[in-house]
Scaffold this motif. Sequence first.
Motif, PDB file in Angstrom:
ATOM      1  N   VAL A  16     -18.522  41.676  -9.778  1.00  0.00           N
ATOM      2  CA  VAL A  16     -17.698  42.487  -8.891  1.00  0.00           C
ATOM      3  C   VAL A  16     -17.763  43.922  -9.337  1.00  0.00           C
ATOM      4  O   VAL A  16     -18.030  44.226 -10.496  1.00  0.00           O
ATOM      5  CB  VAL A  16     -16.226  42.002  -8.910  1.00  0.00           C
ATOM      6  CG1 VAL A  16     -16.130  40.598  -8.381  1.00  0.00           C
ATOM      7  CG2 VAL A  16     -15.652  42.085 -10.315  1.00  0.00           C
ATOM      8  N   ASP A  28     -15.735  45.462   2.728  1.00  0.00           N
ATOM      9  CA  ASP A  28     -15.558  44.674   1.518  1.00  0.00           C
ATOM     10  C   ASP A  28     -14.096  44.224   1.409  1.00  0.00           C
ATOM     11  O   ASP A  28     -13.176  45.003   1.660  1.00  0.00           O
ATOM     12  CB  ASP A  28     -15.929  45.489   0.279  1.00  0.00           C
ATOM     13  CG  ASP A  28     -17.421  45.774   0.227  1.00  0.00           C
ATOM     14  OD1 ASP A  28     -18.182  45.072   0.926  1.00  0.00           O
ATOM     15  OD2 ASP A  28     -17.822  46.716  -0.486  1.00  0.00           O
ATOM     16  N   TRP A  29     -13.928  42.975   1.019  1.00  0.00           N
ATOM     17  CA  TRP A  29     -12.569  42.457   0.793  1.00  0.00           C
ATOM     18  C   TRP A  29     -12.456  42.042  -0.660  1.00  0.00           C
ATOM     19  O   TRP A  29     -13.185  41.177  -1.140  1.00  0.00           O
ATOM     20  CB  TRP A  29     -12.280  41.270   1.707  1.00  0.00           C
ATOM     21  CG  TRP A  29     -10.906  40.706   1.500  1.00  0.00           C
ATOM     22  CD1 TRP A  29      -9.756  41.387   1.349  1.00  0.00           C
ATOM     23  CD2 TRP A  29     -10.559  39.315   1.402  1.00  0.00           C
ATOM     24  NE1 TRP A  29      -8.688  40.540   1.180  1.00  0.00           N
ATOM     25  CE2 TRP A  29      -9.157  39.255   1.212  1.00  0.00           C
ATOM     26  CE3 TRP A  29     -11.287  38.130   1.475  1.00  0.00           C
ATOM     27  CZ2 TRP A  29      -8.472  38.061   1.077  1.00  0.00           C
ATOM     28  CZ3 TRP A  29     -10.616  36.931   1.352  1.00  0.00           C
ATOM     29  CH2 TRP A  29      -9.203  36.894   1.157  1.00  0.00           C
ATOM     30  N   ARG A  30     -11.561  42.670  -1.357  1.00  0.00           N
ATOM     31  CA  ARG A  30     -11.336  42.355  -2.765  1.00  0.00           C
ATOM     32  C   ARG A  30      -9.881  41.909  -2.936  1.00  0.00           C
ATOM     33  O   ARG A  30      -9.012  42.733  -3.194  1.00  0.00           O
ATOM     34  CB  ARG A  30     -11.606  43.568  -3.655  1.00  0.00           C
ATOM     35  CG  ARG A  30     -13.035  44.079  -3.587  1.00  0.00           C
ATOM     36  CD  ARG A  30     -13.201  45.262  -4.523  1.00  0.00           C
ATOM     37  NE  ARG A  30     -14.552  45.786  -4.491  1.00  0.00           N
ATOM     38  CZ  ARG A  30     -14.980  46.722  -3.635  1.00  0.00           C
ATOM     39  NH1 ARG A  30     -14.133  47.225  -2.762  1.00  0.00           N
ATOM     40  NH2 ARG A  30     -16.222  47.127  -3.664  1.00  0.00           N
ATOM     41  N   LEU A  62      -6.086  34.865  -6.678  1.00  0.00           N
ATOM     42  CA  LEU A  62      -7.540  34.809  -6.736  1.00  0.00           C
ATOM     43  C   LEU A  62      -8.048  33.389  -6.936  1.00  0.00           C
ATOM     44  O   LEU A  62      -9.112  33.026  -6.436  1.00  0.00           O
ATOM     45  CB  LEU A  62      -8.047  35.717  -7.854  1.00  0.00           C
ATOM     46  CG  LEU A  62      -7.916  37.217  -7.523  1.00  0.00           C
ATOM     47  CD1 LEU A  62      -8.240  38.069  -8.731  1.00  0.00           C
ATOM     48  CD2 LEU A  62      -8.825  37.580  -6.369  1.00  0.00           C
ATOM     49  N   GLN A 120      -6.487  40.497  -4.599  1.00  0.00           N
ATOM     50  CA  GLN A 120      -5.952  40.698  -5.942  1.00  0.00           C
ATOM     51  C   GLN A 120      -4.678  39.892  -6.126  1.00  0.00           C
ATOM     52  O   GLN A 120      -4.070  39.415  -5.166  1.00  0.00           O
ATOM     53  CB  GLN A 120      -5.682  42.170  -6.212  1.00  0.00           C
ATOM     54  CG  GLN A 120      -4.495  42.729  -5.443  1.00  0.00           C
ATOM     55  CD  GLN A 120      -4.130  44.139  -5.893  1.00  0.00           C
ATOM     56  OE1 GLN A 120      -4.967  44.860  -6.439  1.00  0.00           O
ATOM     57  NE2 GLN A 120      -2.911  44.540  -5.652  1.00  0.00           N
ATOM     58  N   ARG A 161     -10.642  31.646  -4.319  1.00  0.00           N
ATOM     59  CA  ARG A 161     -11.876  31.032  -4.783  1.00  0.00           C
ATOM     60  C   ARG A 161     -11.922  29.544  -4.414  1.00  0.00           C
ATOM     61  O   ARG A 161     -12.975  29.013  -4.019  1.00  0.00           O
ATOM     62  CB  ARG A 161     -12.001  31.184  -6.299  1.00  0.00           C
ATOM     63  CG  ARG A 161     -12.408  32.579  -6.762  1.00  0.00           C
ATOM     64  CD  ARG A 161     -12.446  32.634  -8.270  1.00  0.00           C
ATOM     65  NE  ARG A 161     -12.947  33.902  -8.757  1.00  0.00           N
ATOM     66  CZ  ARG A 161     -14.239  34.164  -8.953  1.00  0.00           C
ATOM     67  NH1 ARG A 161     -15.140  33.250  -8.683  1.00  0.00           N
ATOM     68  NH2 ARG A 161     -14.617  35.355  -9.405  1.00  0.00           N
ATOM     69  N   ALA A 193      -9.151  46.781  -7.166  1.00  0.00           N
ATOM     70  CA  ALA A 193      -8.990  46.001  -5.939  1.00  0.00           C
ATOM     71  C   ALA A 193      -7.776  46.481  -5.181  1.00  0.00           C
ATOM     72  O   ALA A 193      -6.887  47.119  -5.736  1.00  0.00           O
ATOM     73  CB  ALA A 193      -8.858  44.516  -6.275  1.00  0.00           C
ATOM     74  N   ARG A 212     -17.974  40.065   1.319  1.00  0.00           N
ATOM     75  CA  ARG A 212     -18.504  40.950   2.341  1.00  0.00           C
ATOM     76  C   ARG A 212     -18.092  40.415   3.703  1.00  0.00           C
ATOM     77  O   ARG A 212     -18.426  39.295   4.078  1.00  0.00           O
ATOM     78  CB  ARG A 212     -20.023  41.026   2.255  1.00  0.00           C
ATOM     79  CG  ARG A 212     -20.657  41.938   3.294  1.00  0.00           C
ATOM     80  CD  ARG A 212     -20.407  43.403   2.997  1.00  0.00           C
ATOM     81  NE  ARG A 212     -21.046  43.785   1.732  1.00  0.00           N
ATOM     82  CZ  ARG A 212     -20.952  44.981   1.196  1.00  0.00           C
ATOM     83  NH1 ARG A 212     -20.220  45.913   1.791  1.00  0.00           N
ATOM     84  NH2 ARG A 212     -21.549  45.261   0.054  1.00  0.00           N
ATOM     85  N   PRO A 268     -11.704  38.839 -10.674  1.00  0.00           N
ATOM     86  CA  PRO A 268     -11.998  39.590  -9.454  1.00  0.00           C
ATOM     87  C   PRO A 268     -13.149  38.970  -8.677  1.00  0.00           C
ATOM     88  O   PRO A 268     -14.066  38.371  -9.254  1.00  0.00           O
ATOM     89  CB  PRO A 268     -12.364  40.976  -9.970  1.00  0.00           C
ATOM     90  CG  PRO A 268     -11.765  41.064 -11.321  1.00  0.00           C
ATOM     91  CD  PRO A 268     -11.800  39.675 -11.888  1.00  0.00           C
ATOM     92  N   VAL A 269     -13.085  39.104  -7.379  1.00  0.00           N
ATOM     93  CA  VAL A 269     -14.140  38.588  -6.522  1.00  0.00           C
ATOM     94  C   VAL A 269     -14.277  39.519  -5.315  1.00  0.00           C
ATOM     95  O   VAL A 269     -13.294  40.096  -4.847  1.00  0.00           O
ATOM     96  CB  VAL A 269     -13.832  37.143  -6.077  1.00  0.00           C
ATOM     97  CG1 VAL A 269     -12.555  37.096  -5.241  1.00  0.00           C
ATOM     98  CG2 VAL A 269     -14.990  36.536  -5.291  1.00  0.00           C
ATOM     99  N   LEU A 270     -15.492  39.657  -4.847  1.00  0.00           N
ATOM    100  CA  LEU A 270     -15.783  40.529  -3.712  1.00  0.00           C
ATOM    101  C   LEU A 270     -16.356  39.702  -2.585  1.00  0.00           C
ATOM    102  O   LEU A 270     -17.262  38.891  -2.794  1.00  0.00           O
ATOM    103  CB  LEU A 270     -16.786  41.618  -4.123  1.00  0.00           C
ATOM    104  CG  LEU A 270     -17.386  42.444  -2.975  1.00  0.00           C
ATOM    105  CD1 LEU A 270     -16.321  43.296  -2.318  1.00  0.00           C
ATOM    106  CD2 LEU A 270     -18.531  43.294  -3.483  1.00  0.00           C
TER     107      LEU A 270
END
Length: 855
Positions: free
Chosen positions: A846, A525-527, A551, A529, A555, A851, A519, A515-517
Amino acid sequence: MRADPASPPRPRPRPSRFRRLLRWVLILGLALAVLGAVAAGILYTAVASKLPDVETLRDIEMQEPMYVYARDGKLIALFGETRRYPVKIDDVPERLKQAFLATEDARFYEHGGIDYRGVARALWLLLTTDDRRVPGGSTITQQVARQFFLSSEYSFTRKFAEMLLARKMEQNLTKDEIFELYLNKSFFGNRAYGVAAAAEFYYGKQLAELDLDEMASLAAIPKFPSSGNPISNPERARERRDVYVLARMQELGFITPAESAAARAVEMHASPHERPIEAYAPYVAEMVRLEMVARYGGDVLTRGYHVTTTIDPTMQAAAELAVRNGLTTYDHRHGWVKPAETFELAADEDAATAARRLRGIAPQGGLLPAIVLRSGNGTADVVLADGSTVTLDAASSRWTGRNPGALLTRGDLTRVRRIETPAKVAADADADTPVAPPTVTWQLDQLPRGQATLVSLEPDNGAVRALIGGFSFAGSNFNRATQSRRQPGSSFKPFIFAAAFEKGFNPASIVPDAPVLFRMRRGQDWRPQNSDGRFMGPMRLREALVQSRNLVAVRLLDTIGVDYARRYISHFGFDESQLPPNLSIALGTPSLTPLDVTRGYAVFANGGFKVNPWFIDEVRDREGTLVFKENPARACRGCGNDGRPGQPAAPSHVIDGFDLGPASAQRTVTEAPEPAEPAPEPEPRADGQAPAMAERAIDERVAYQMVSMMRDVVRRGTGTAARVLEREDVGGKTGSTNDHRDAWFSGFGGNLVTSVWVGRDDNRSLGYREYGGRAALPIWIDFMRVALNGVPEAPNDPPEGMVRVAVTASGRLMPVGAEGGGIVEYVKAEDLERMASEVDLQIDDVPTEEAFDIF
């Protein structure tokens, strides 16, 4: 005896009244003759000064349709308002010439262009009758003059101009030239201009194949082309054939009484014969029409151009069938839909009356429109557009799980498919075993709710070999392959990965699937998935692409930078402005056409060169002279970045700030590949032009790595269904978008790169679990099975500047000579130092909440 001088003189005798009248008549006649001569001179001067130059008839360009052909010469389409196929007079059968001469102008080869007796008769009728349309005794020469230069107005001035033109034509043109113009210009009804077009339309024959009765029928048409042709009024046409043509031919000695009687005994049998389409590619034909109009102007459809396309008819037919079957299969998965239209049929309405309601409703994708006449007892009777009736039983609707009687009601507009089973041939040709005849069955069906496109081209030069723009051109001429912009979803990931490889990543690089968050600028917030909602932890990029992990792609893009990625990906032929300036492009959010996506995949398949799709190979004019010949830019496998054959990747070659070649010497960890053979010099073109070399888009080593990874997608990833093709060179990537609105598979094999998109025009969901591997990949497989039949497998040998290494499952380099072998990868030589010192990326902290899906 002398006269008396005083007597008065005798008076002179006065002229008689008749003589005085005669004198005045002569004076008046002379005056009228002078006035007539003056008037004639004035009329001649006025008319003759405005007459066109008849010499232009030597170079006249008849309106002729535009012909569009497949690459092997099969006809794809004819464009134009008129049917006309000009012929030379020497190619017209003698009997056909005689039929027209007997009907129109028996003394054509004897007179000087004017039949004075006929003209006098026409003038007398104009003076003595109220009818302004009288037989004018026009010769063939006069008719040609009228057809090319004059209006159809009935007046003394027009008739005089016609006569003057006829005389000029006779002085400047030969009789055969005039006759040829007449035969090619005359109107024969039903948009047929010229005798060759008439022969084809009414009888489906070439001129040399016509029988005497057919020749006579054609010769009778020009007098009454609309109301007297053998289709609109066969009885009147027969009367003219027998009385005005055959009888006249016999009278002139062109045919014997026996031949005349035999021809009259033949029943009228004309019927519409459209020129057969030999390769069905309506979306391509429309693309050609638009391109030709753009190049040569609006009159291009009447100038007789012959356009040869790049379309392969076998591949095109396979693409049409694959799309049709794929959409039908998809639609059947989602069940029956009640017919949207129902006609109010009268209680006593019969099949013929009901069939007339189907006029204007076209078949689509092999589905014929039909109206339900009766429904009940598990069956239904439907009437087709030709008035025939078909009974649908339970077998016809087995895919719905219900019988036709329960699905249909009287008056419903539905669709049926005709299925013909080929005849069974006996195994032993000499045996007495009977051969089963072909059988025809009918299936109840419906227009699919989805649409699909297929684009296939040769990656080395961009030649389009097959293109489908939708389920049915008759249903919609909107070309989704070139005009519809849809999100490619995960099928866009290879472009992100390629950009990362240029930055030093490689297939063995480790990136966390975690998982990654992010801003966002507006404080949101954008998460992102994964599609399955799970996380698999650190993983090699090869595995990330094989399993389509969202993901990892996000990344990776965040690491290399969005701006860099957009500039790099634009080298594949995409417009940078169409790539959103944010991380969402890692999930395939750009709106792209299927043709654009196919061109992008061609860069991987051809070793890193950008090619432009093209579909018009050559254009010739009506005389067969070459007007245009495409000289496509070609990829040069094994060429250096400067495009010269036989050169390895040049050191530190930079395009737009991107290093497209090795920047350091090789550092062998295990072994380097054998030096590649120099690329052969491109073959010279037949037209003498120098071969055009394609621009390099990406490093050929990156292209090699991506091809290797996408082959793994087929071997053990989301594209495993394509293993049924049993080819090692097949690779590609599935793609799906949010709520299953789009399903994609783009890939390559042999000498082709092909993309398939499935979706709905209203952008609604295709349905639950309609991923690219389920909705699009089967279409791709069905097409490629045919298109690659007999095509050798394409190699994927590592180019120079790459090193063969062994890595652990965690992506670490294995020491030289270590036991266990490890996982083999080929990496760019300059990436080895990075690999030796690479550390695992840190997973961002995170929140623990779930998500949400944004793609």
